[in-house]
Design an enzyme around this catalytic site. Structure first.
Site, PDB file in Angstrom:
ATOM      1  N   ARG A 160      12.035  -2.977  10.816  1.00 38.76           N
ATOM      2  CA  ARG A 160      11.043  -2.320  11.663  1.00 38.76           C
ATOM      3  C   ARG A 160      10.660  -3.263  12.792  1.00 38.76           C
ATOM      4  O   ARG A 160      10.483  -4.450  12.576  1.00 38.76           O
ATOM      5  CB  ARG A 160       9.798  -1.992  10.826  1.00 38.76           C
ATOM      6  CG  ARG A 160       9.640  -0.517  10.558  1.00 38.76           C
ATOM      7  CD  ARG A 160       8.582  -0.269   9.524  1.00 38.76           C
ATOM      8  NE  ARG A 160       7.254  -0.713   9.946  1.00 38.76           N
ATOM      9  CZ  ARG A 160       6.158  -0.532   9.228  1.00 38.76           C
ATOM     10  NH1 ARG A 160       6.218   0.075   8.070  1.00 38.76           N
ATOM     11  NH2 ARG A 160       4.991  -0.957   9.656  1.00 38.76           N
ATOM     12  N   ARG A 207      -8.987   1.700   9.292  1.00 29.98           N
ATOM     13  CA  ARG A 207      -8.684   0.317   9.661  1.00 29.98           C
ATOM     14  C   ARG A 207      -9.782  -0.287  10.520  1.00 29.98           C
ATOM     15  O   ARG A 207      -9.710  -1.472  10.860  1.00 29.98           O
ATOM     16  CB  ARG A 207      -7.380   0.264  10.449  1.00 29.98           C
ATOM     17  CG  ARG A 207      -6.136   0.016   9.594  1.00 29.98           C
ATOM     18  CD  ARG A 207      -4.933   0.246  10.462  1.00 29.98           C
ATOM     19  NE  ARG A 207      -3.818  -0.605  10.170  1.00 29.98           N
ATOM     20  CZ  ARG A 207      -2.724  -0.199   9.520  1.00 29.98           C
ATOM     21  NH1 ARG A 207      -2.658   1.012   9.033  1.00 29.98           N
ATOM     22  NH2 ARG A 207      -1.717  -1.023   9.362  1.00 29.98           N
ATOM     23  N   LYS A 248       0.828  -1.214   0.000  1.00 27.96           N
ATOM     24  CA  LYS A 248       0.000   0.000   0.000  1.00 27.96           C
ATOM     25  C   LYS A 248       0.860   1.261   0.000  1.00 27.96           C
ATOM     26  O   LYS A 248       0.584   2.195  -0.733  1.00 27.96           O
ATOM     27  CB  LYS A 248      -0.928   0.032   1.238  1.00 27.96           C
ATOM     28  CG  LYS A 248      -1.941  -1.093   1.292  1.00 27.96           C
ATOM     29  CD  LYS A 248      -2.919  -0.888   2.437  1.00 27.96           C
ATOM     30  CE  LYS A 248      -2.290  -0.928   3.821  1.00 27.96           C
ATOM     31  NZ  LYS A 248      -1.735  -2.239   4.204  1.00 27.96           N
ATOM     32  N   ARG A 278      -0.370  -8.636  13.353  1.00 25.29           N
ATOM     33  CA  ARG A 278      -0.902  -7.585  12.486  1.00 25.29           C
ATOM     34  C   ARG A 278      -1.883  -8.172  11.479  1.00 25.29           C
ATOM     35  O   ARG A 278      -2.901  -7.559  11.166  1.00 25.29           O
ATOM     36  CB  ARG A 278       0.245  -6.865  11.760  1.00 25.29           C
ATOM     37  CG  ARG A 278       1.061  -5.994  12.696  1.00 25.29           C
ATOM     38  CD  ARG A 278       2.372  -5.579  12.080  1.00 25.29           C
ATOM     39  NE  ARG A 278       2.218  -4.664  10.971  1.00 25.29           N
ATOM     40  CZ  ARG A 278       3.171  -4.420  10.062  1.00 25.29           C
ATOM     41  NH1 ARG A 278       4.338  -5.041  10.147  1.00 25.29           N
ATOM     42  NH2 ARG A 278       2.958  -3.584   9.101  1.00 25.29           N
ATOM     43  N   ARG A 338      11.805  -6.947   4.633  1.00 28.15           N
ATOM     44  CA  ARG A 338      11.743  -5.490   4.479  1.00 28.15           C
ATOM     45  C   ARG A 338      12.786  -4.793   5.347  1.00 28.15           C
ATOM     46  O   ARG A 338      13.037  -5.188   6.481  1.00 28.15           O
ATOM     47  CB  ARG A 338      10.339  -5.021   4.877  1.00 28.15           C
ATOM     48  CG  ARG A 338      10.120  -3.551   4.640  1.00 28.15           C
ATOM     49  CD  ARG A 338       8.680  -3.226   4.437  1.00 28.15           C
ATOM     50  NE  ARG A 338       7.926  -3.202   5.680  1.00 28.15           N
ATOM     51  CZ  ARG A 338       6.669  -2.778   5.750  1.00 28.15           C
ATOM     52  NH1 ARG A 338       6.030  -2.393   4.664  1.00 28.15           N
ATOM     53  NH2 ARG A 338       6.040  -2.781   6.897  1.00 28.15           N
TER      54      ARG A 338
END
Ligand code: AMP
Length: 223
Positions: free
Chosen positions: A165, A93, A18, A176, A132
């Protein structure tokens, strides 16, 4: 060329891409990119009271309380550049957030024109987020396999050291995803009912996905 305000919501699990796609879409259509995740990370980095409160939720992969996120969203939405419309990335969300967004946009004579669902299977999410790497200085995002920086572990943009992260650790990724399924996925039905939902295959190269995304947005605006 956008002649009236255009407001786009990007939905999809964490790791669907996103952020990457929202930035490109916003720049192509001259819209303001609003990422509540980025805004929260800025608050955390600056160690503001809001950032301090948000940090523990984020580290656990849980949602930050609606009122905290709403405050940030409001401030950002009312900037000058936001007048042409926005790409909302990571917001809404929850049902309450979707209601608030409707209300805020209505006050500006606007609405959610298109909600795009970037579809990506769970295994792909885990693979993507696990690889990532993130620049805590300038926010640039890389992937060890698909989008490595020129020098391993170093940001191409600002030369800072890249990090994983905190919320990209595997157990947090699972959390998540679970939060996404229970709180955010139900919003697909809401936007489908209104006839503004577009599904876009989130697999493939960044360019291929972006081409599909642009088509989906253009197609739904033309209707
Ligand atoms: P993201 O970068 O969009 O994946 O967001 C990272 C984290 O920030 C999420 O796991 C949440 O803890 C928090 N967050 C971002 N956007 C929201 C939101 N709209 N509502 C609540 N929490 C959020």
């Amino acid at each position: 060329m956008v002649t009236r305000a255009l407001d786009v919501v990007l939905l999809g699990p964490p790791g669907a891409g996103k952020g990457t796609q929202a930035k490109r879409l916003a720049s192509t259509l001259s819209l303001l990119h609003i990422s509540t995740g980025d805004l929260l990370r800025e608050e955390v980095a600056k160690n503001t009271p809001l950032g301090q409160e948000a940090a523990s939720y984020m580290q656990r992969g849980e949602l930050v309380p609606d009122d905290l996120v709403a405050k940030m969203l409001l401030a950002r939405l009312h900037t000058q550049q936001g007048l042409g419309g926005c790409v909302f990335d990571g917001y809404p969300r929850t049902q309450a957030q979707a209601d608030l967004l409707d209300q805020l946009l209505a006050e500006l004579g606007r609405r959610v024109d298109v909600a795009v669902y970037l579809e990506v299977p769970d295994e792909e999410v885990v693979a993507r987020l696990g690889g990532r790497r993130w620049c805590p200085q300038c926010g640039a995002v890389y992937h060890v396999r698909t989008q490595p920086p020129a020098r391993e572990g170093v940001c191409d943009v600002c030369g800072s050291e890249l990090v994983v992260r905190e919320d990209d650790r595997e157990e947090v990724i699972r959390q998540r995803l679970a939060v996404y399924r229970s709180h955010t996925e139900p919003l697909l039905a809401l936007y489908a009912q209104r006839g503004v939902l577009q599904r876009v295959d989130g697999l493939g190269t960044v360019e291929a996905i972006f081409a599909r995304l642009k088509e989906a947005v253009k197609g739904s605006v033309a209707r």
